[in-house]
Design an enzyme around this catalytic site. Sequence first.
Site, PDB file in Angstrom:
ATOM      1  N   ALA A 217     -47.884  65.676 -37.608  1.00 57.98           N
ATOM      2  CA  ALA A 217     -48.583  64.421 -37.912  1.00 57.98           C
ATOM      3  C   ALA A 217     -50.061  64.688 -38.189  1.00 57.98           C
ATOM      4  O   ALA A 217     -50.653  64.097 -39.103  1.00 57.98           O
ATOM      5  CB  ALA A 217     -48.428  63.436 -36.744  1.00 57.98           C
ATOM      6  N   ALA A 218     -50.662  65.612 -37.440  1.00 60.34           N
ATOM      7  CA  ALA A 218     -52.100  65.875 -37.620  1.00 60.34           C
ATOM      8  C   ALA A 218     -52.374  66.502 -38.982  1.00 60.34           C
ATOM      9  O   ALA A 218     -53.348  66.141 -39.657  1.00 60.34           O
ATOM     10  CB  ALA A 218     -52.617  66.764 -36.495  1.00 60.34           C
TER      11      ALA A 218
ATOM     12  N   ASP B  12     -46.263  59.325 -32.673  1.00 61.31           N
ATOM     13  CA  ASP B  12     -47.092  60.496 -33.000  1.00 61.31           C
ATOM     14  C   ASP B  12     -48.106  60.170 -34.086  1.00 61.31           C
ATOM     15  O   ASP B  12     -49.312  60.392 -33.933  1.00 61.31           O
ATOM     16  CB  ASP B  12     -46.216  61.650 -33.514  1.00 61.31           C
ATOM     17  CG  ASP B  12     -45.593  62.440 -32.402  1.00 61.31           C
ATOM     18  OD1 ASP B  12     -45.394  61.857 -31.325  1.00 61.31           O
ATOM     19  OD2 ASP B  12     -45.306  63.629 -32.615  1.00 61.31           O
TER      20      ASP B  12
ATOM     21  N   PRO C 277     -50.428  73.992 -31.540  1.00 61.74           N
ATOM     22  CA  PRO C 277     -49.177  74.754 -31.557  1.00 61.74           C
ATOM     23  C   PRO C 277     -48.056  73.934 -32.214  1.00 61.74           C
ATOM     24  O   PRO C 277     -47.993  72.715 -32.024  1.00 61.74           O
ATOM     25  CB  PRO C 277     -48.864  74.979 -30.073  1.00 61.74           C
ATOM     26  CG  PRO C 277     -50.144  74.755 -29.356  1.00 61.74           C
ATOM     27  CD  PRO C 277     -50.941  73.788 -30.172  1.00 61.74           C
TER      28      PRO C 277
ATOM     29  N   SER D 288     -44.080  71.851 -30.394  1.00 65.61           N
ATOM     30  CA  SER D 288     -44.202  71.789 -28.941  1.00 65.61           C
ATOM     31  C   SER D 288     -44.634  70.404 -28.475  1.00 65.61           C
ATOM     32  O   SER D 288     -45.116  70.240 -27.374  1.00 65.61           O
ATOM     33  CB  SER D 288     -45.171  72.868 -28.454  1.00 65.61           C
ATOM     34  OG  SER D 288     -46.417  72.678 -29.059  1.00 65.61           O
ATOM     35  N   GLY D 289     -44.478  69.415 -29.354  1.00 60.54           N
ATOM     36  CA  GLY D 289     -44.735  68.043 -28.941  1.00 60.54           C
ATOM     37  C   GLY D 289     -46.201  67.664 -28.908  1.00 60.54           C
ATOM     38  O   GLY D 289     -46.575  66.670 -28.285  1.00 60.54           O
ATOM     39  N   LEU D 290     -47.048  68.453 -29.588  1.00 63.28           N
ATOM     40  CA  LEU D 290     -48.479  68.143 -29.552  1.00 63.28           C
ATOM     41  C   LEU D 290     -48.966  67.508 -30.860  1.00 63.28           C
ATOM     42  O   LEU D 290     -50.171  67.400 -31.099  1.00 63.28           O
ATOM     43  CB  LEU D 290     -49.284  69.403 -29.215  1.00 63.28           C
ATOM     44  CG  LEU D 290     -49.030  69.965 -27.805  1.00 63.28           C
ATOM     45  CD1 LEU D 290     -49.790  71.256 -27.589  1.00 63.28           C
ATOM     46  CD2 LEU D 290     -49.416  68.958 -26.719  1.00 63.28           C
ATOM     47  N   GLY D 291     -48.029  67.109 -31.687  1.00 61.71           N
ATOM     48  CA  GLY D 291     -48.401  66.318 -32.868  1.00 61.71           C
ATOM     49  C   GLY D 291     -48.877  67.126 -34.051  1.00 61.71           C
ATOM     50  O   GLY D 291     -49.578  66.600 -34.922  1.00 61.71           O
ATOM     51  N   SER D 292     -48.487  68.410 -34.121  1.00 58.36           N
ATOM     52  CA  SER D 292     -49.020  69.262 -35.183  1.00 58.36           C
ATOM     53  C   SER D 292     -48.682  68.742 -36.586  1.00 58.36           C
ATOM     54  O   SER D 292     -49.551  68.683 -37.462  1.00 58.36           O
ATOM     55  CB  SER D 292     -48.541  70.696 -34.944  1.00 58.36           C
ATOM     56  OG  SER D 292     -47.846  71.188 -36.008  1.00 58.36           O
TER      57      SER D 292
HETATM   58  O1  PMV Z   1     -41.945  65.835 -29.057  1.00 57.57           O
HETATM   59  P1  PMV Z   1     -42.864  64.738 -29.497  1.00 57.57           P
HETATM   60  O2  PMV Z   1     -44.172  64.747 -28.839  1.00 57.57           O
HETATM   61  O3  PMV Z   1     -42.937  64.550 -30.954  1.00 57.57           O
HETATM   62  O4  PMV Z   1     -42.310  63.405 -28.889  1.00 57.57           O
HETATM   63  C1  PMV Z   1     -41.157  62.793 -29.196  1.00 57.57           C
HETATM   64  C2  PMV Z   1     -41.158  61.488 -28.509  1.00 57.57           C
HETATM   65  C3  PMV Z   1     -39.803  60.833 -28.478  1.00 57.57           C
HETATM   66  O5  PMV Z   1     -39.977  59.592 -27.826  1.00 57.57           O
HETATM   67  C4  PMV Z   1     -38.810  61.671 -27.695  1.00 57.57           C
HETATM   68  C5  PMV Z   1     -39.268  60.596 -29.885  1.00 57.57           C
HETATM   69  C6  PMV Z   1     -40.056  59.591 -30.676  1.00 57.57           C
HETATM   70  O6  PMV Z   1     -39.871  59.575 -31.896  1.00 57.57           O
HETATM   71  O7  PMV Z   1     -40.811  58.804 -30.117  1.00 57.57           O
END
Ligand code: PMV
Length: 308
Positions: free
Chosen positions: A105-106, A147, A96, A99-103
Amino acid sequence: MTKSSAPGKIILFGEHAVVYGRPALAVPVTQIHADVEILDSGRAGIWVNAPDVNLRAELNTLPSDHPIASVINNLFFLLRVSPFPNLEIKIWSTIPVASGLGSGAAVTVALTRALAAHLGHSMTEEQVNAFTYEIEKLYHGTPSGIDNTVVTYARPVYFVKGQSIETFKVGQPFTMVIADTGISALTKESVGDVRRLWINERSRWETVFDKIGEISFTARRAIEAGKNELLGELMNENHILLQKMTVSSPELDRLVEVALQGGALGSKLSGGGRGGNMIALVEPGRAEALCRSLKQAGAKHTIITHVL
Ligand code: PMV
């Protein structure tokens, strides 16, 4: 034909504090992934086909700041590819977005590896990681680099910005449930808000970051030693500190509470916060039931992942 794949990721401990040099832990999530396939093409140009985002276009017709165009153009510049070959590039992702799951970067890692391999260039993991970090910087302001690191190495990582990237062993596999609030939130904004807090009251927030850094440090040892109960407690402590930092939200807090009531050993938000995902450490036998409870409480998607 050349294929490549890269997993999604979750941050287990240390988000936000990692931006200020404290250690953080992240693990790959192999149930979700970005996949790239490259073929030589009979027709002129580099054709990009990404059905998940409804994209079918020739490279030169994409805006230069389009994420996929940036990867291709910057990589070809780095590898001194000239003239550009005629290619068909297919990209799929089950991760997704936002939503912070690395889409992001992947996709970058999978596309970089596939292109380099297809054109006969060998890139080390370090080079793929460094290149992906440069691309992340174009879209996320001042990312810590966690990430791209966990997605590139596809192993649990203990990460200290600008200093060390250590992969480590998991003493006893454990199960995590990931639940999505369905709210997309920009990491850039929560990172910016934490920065404003820090600028106004440095010593207070440095102390909070120190506590989080200690949690990450202790968590790594707990994971290596297979002490999963301690891990759960550390997640709860980390979540409280993230709440203090104002990066949680009522929806994240509600799902965390539901997870704890449902027998999770620990739970916290994961990533930038405000929306996106929360994670919960569970006994494997309870994971399915917890997913159902989280969905009843408003989670839009859930994933069960085993950290090995
Ligand atoms: O939302 P994500 O999973 O890309 O995480 C960000 C993580 C932070 O520490 C808030 C920012 C960062 O660049 O590390």
